[in-house]
Design a protein around this motif. Sequence first.
Motif, PDB file in Angstrom:
ATOM      1  N   GLU A  50       0.896  -1.083   0.071  1.00 32.08           N
ATOM      2  CA  GLU A  50      -0.130  -0.022   0.015  1.00 32.08           C
ATOM      3  C   GLU A  50       0.946   1.318  -0.056  1.00 32.08           C
ATOM      4  O   GLU A  50       0.672   2.293  -0.477  1.00 32.08           O
ATOM      5  CB  GLU A  50      -0.999  -0.026   1.326  1.00 32.08           C
ATOM      6  N   HIS A  51       2.025   1.033   0.726  1.00 31.60           N
ATOM      7  CA  HIS A  51       3.083   2.344   0.586  1.00 31.60           C
ATOM      8  C   HIS A  51       4.057   2.384  -0.397  1.00 31.60           C
ATOM      9  O   HIS A  51       4.983   2.963  -0.237  1.00 31.60           O
ATOM     10  CB  HIS A  51       3.511   2.301   2.058  1.00 31.60           C
ATOM     11  N   GLY A  52       3.731   1.160  -1.597  1.00 35.05           N
ATOM     12  CA  GLY A  52       4.637   1.361  -2.891  1.00 35.05           C
ATOM     13  C   GLY A  52       5.816   0.647  -2.778  1.00 35.05           C
ATOM     14  O   GLY A  52       6.626   0.876  -3.542  1.00 35.05           O
ATOM     15  N   ALA A  53       5.830  -0.385  -2.037  1.00 32.40           N
ATOM     16  CA  ALA A  53       7.030  -1.350  -1.956  1.00 32.40           C
ATOM     17  C   ALA A  53       7.074  -2.037  -3.320  1.00 32.40           C
ATOM     18  O   ALA A  53       5.842  -2.155  -3.918  1.00 32.40           O
ATOM     19  CB  ALA A  53       6.799  -2.545  -1.020  1.00 32.40           C
ATOM     20  N   PRO A  54       8.069  -2.149  -3.869  1.00 31.35           N
ATOM     21  CA  PRO A  54       8.354  -2.547  -5.241  1.00 31.35           C
ATOM     22  C   PRO A  54       8.200  -3.998  -5.780  1.00 31.35           C
ATOM     23  O   PRO A  54       9.272  -4.569  -6.366  1.00 31.35           O
ATOM     24  CB  PRO A  54       9.640  -1.804  -5.881  1.00 31.35           C
ATOM     25  N   PHE A  55       7.132  -4.611  -5.314  1.00 32.72           N
ATOM     26  CA  PHE A  55       6.961  -5.990  -5.798  1.00 32.72           C
ATOM     27  C   PHE A  55       6.146  -6.011  -7.089  1.00 32.72           C
ATOM     28  O   PHE A  55       5.078  -5.276  -7.418  1.00 32.72           O
ATOM     29  CB  PHE A  55       6.151  -6.885  -4.720  1.00 32.72           C
ATOM     30  N   ALA A  56       6.463  -7.218  -7.816  1.00 35.99           N
ATOM     31  CA  ALA A  56       5.501  -7.487  -9.082  1.00 35.99           C
ATOM     32  C   ALA A  56       4.280  -8.405  -8.616  1.00 35.99           C
ATOM     33  O   ALA A  56       3.468  -8.347  -9.568  1.00 35.99           O
ATOM     34  CB  ALA A  56       6.510  -7.922 -10.001  1.00 35.99           C
ATOM     35  N   LEU A  57       4.501  -9.233  -7.499  1.00 41.92           N
ATOM     36  CA  LEU A  57       3.490 -10.158  -7.359  1.00 41.92           C
ATOM     37  C   LEU A  57       3.544 -10.376  -5.948  1.00 41.92           C
ATOM     38  O   LEU A  57       4.501 -10.238  -5.083  1.00 41.92           O
ATOM     39  CB  LEU A  57       3.983 -11.542  -8.109  1.00 41.92           C
ATOM     40  N   PHE A  58       2.355 -10.865  -5.634  1.00 44.22           N
ATOM     41  CA  PHE A  58       2.171 -10.933  -3.870  1.00 44.22           C
ATOM     42  C   PHE A  58       1.313 -12.444  -3.930  1.00 44.22           C
ATOM     43  O   PHE A  58       0.350 -12.645  -4.402  1.00 44.22           O
ATOM     44  CB  PHE A  58       1.069  -9.880  -3.291  1.00 44.22           C
ATOM     45  N   LEU A  59       2.057 -13.163  -2.905  1.00 42.88           N
ATOM     46  CA  LEU A  59       1.547 -14.583  -2.676  1.00 42.88           C
ATOM     47  C   LEU A  59       1.166 -14.552  -1.344  1.00 42.88           C
ATOM     48  O   LEU A  59       1.905 -14.687  -0.407  1.00 42.88           O
ATOM     49  CB  LEU A  59       2.747 -15.806  -2.979  1.00 42.88           C
TER      50      LEU A  59
END
Length: 259
Positions: A78-87
Motif C-alpha cells: 500500500e505504501h509503494g513497495a516495489p513488488f511485482a507479485l504478491f503470494l
Amino acid sequence: MPVADMTRPAPIFRLLALLALLCRVGVASAAGPPVLRIAVASNFAGPARELAARFEAKQGVRVLLAFGSTGKHAAQIEHGAPFALFLAADAERPRRLEASGRAVAGTRATYALGRLVLWSPEPGRVDATGEVLARGEFERLAIANPRLAPYGRAAREALEALGLWERLAPRTVRGENIAQAHQFVESGNAELGLVAASQVLRPGREAPGSSWEVPARLHGPIEQQAVLLEDTPAARAFLAFLLGEEAGEIIQRWGYGRR
C-alpha cells in the motif's frame, strides 16, 4: 614540420577507446536477466523457493523472494513497495489491494489451501485427537498473531470452536508470522504450536515430533491467493506457472490443498 606517425594511436585516442570498451562492458553486465520481485507469505517459504528455482531454470528470469506476514506485506505494498507479485496467506488482502487499485484487476487467484496443525517436536506429546489442548499439560502455546497472520486467525477460531480460547489465550506466545510461531516451538520457548502443515510435513522426510491436523470445520478456510502488482510478462508468466499442474504437484507435496 614533423609528420605524425598515424600507425600508432595517440594517448588520447587510446584513452577514449578504453573508456568506450568499459562502457560497453558495464552496460552488458548491468543488463543481465530480468528480475522478478515477489512478496511471499512466510508459511509458503519452502515451496516458494522450489518453485522459484524451477521457474528460473525454465524462463531465465531471476526471482527475488521476500518472506513475511501477509498483513505487513500488504501494508508495505500500500505504501509503494516495489513488488511485482504478491503470494498472500489469505484472500482478504489481495482483494483489498485490488479494490484500492494497487493490484492488477482480474488477476487474483487461489494457489493453495492452507492446513493448520498442532505440533510439538517431542514424540508422543500431541495425541491423535488434540486432547492435549483441553488437558492443558503445557506452559506455552505458540500461534501467529491473529491480527496480522491468517494462520493466527485460524488458530484463534479453532480454539474458540473448541471452547478453549479464553482459558488458553494467556498462555499463548504470538509470533509476528507463522514462521516465528514455528520457531518458538522449535527453539523450546513453547511446548506446542498451532502452525502450518507445510512447516512440519516436509517433502522427502518423516514429520518430526508429534502432530494433529486441526479439522477444517473448526476454522475458516485458509485460502491463499496470489495477485499481480505489476503487469509485466515475467510476472504474468510466474502467475501462470504457479497455477499450473507442475507447480500444483509441488505445492501438494508441501502439505497444502489445491483446487
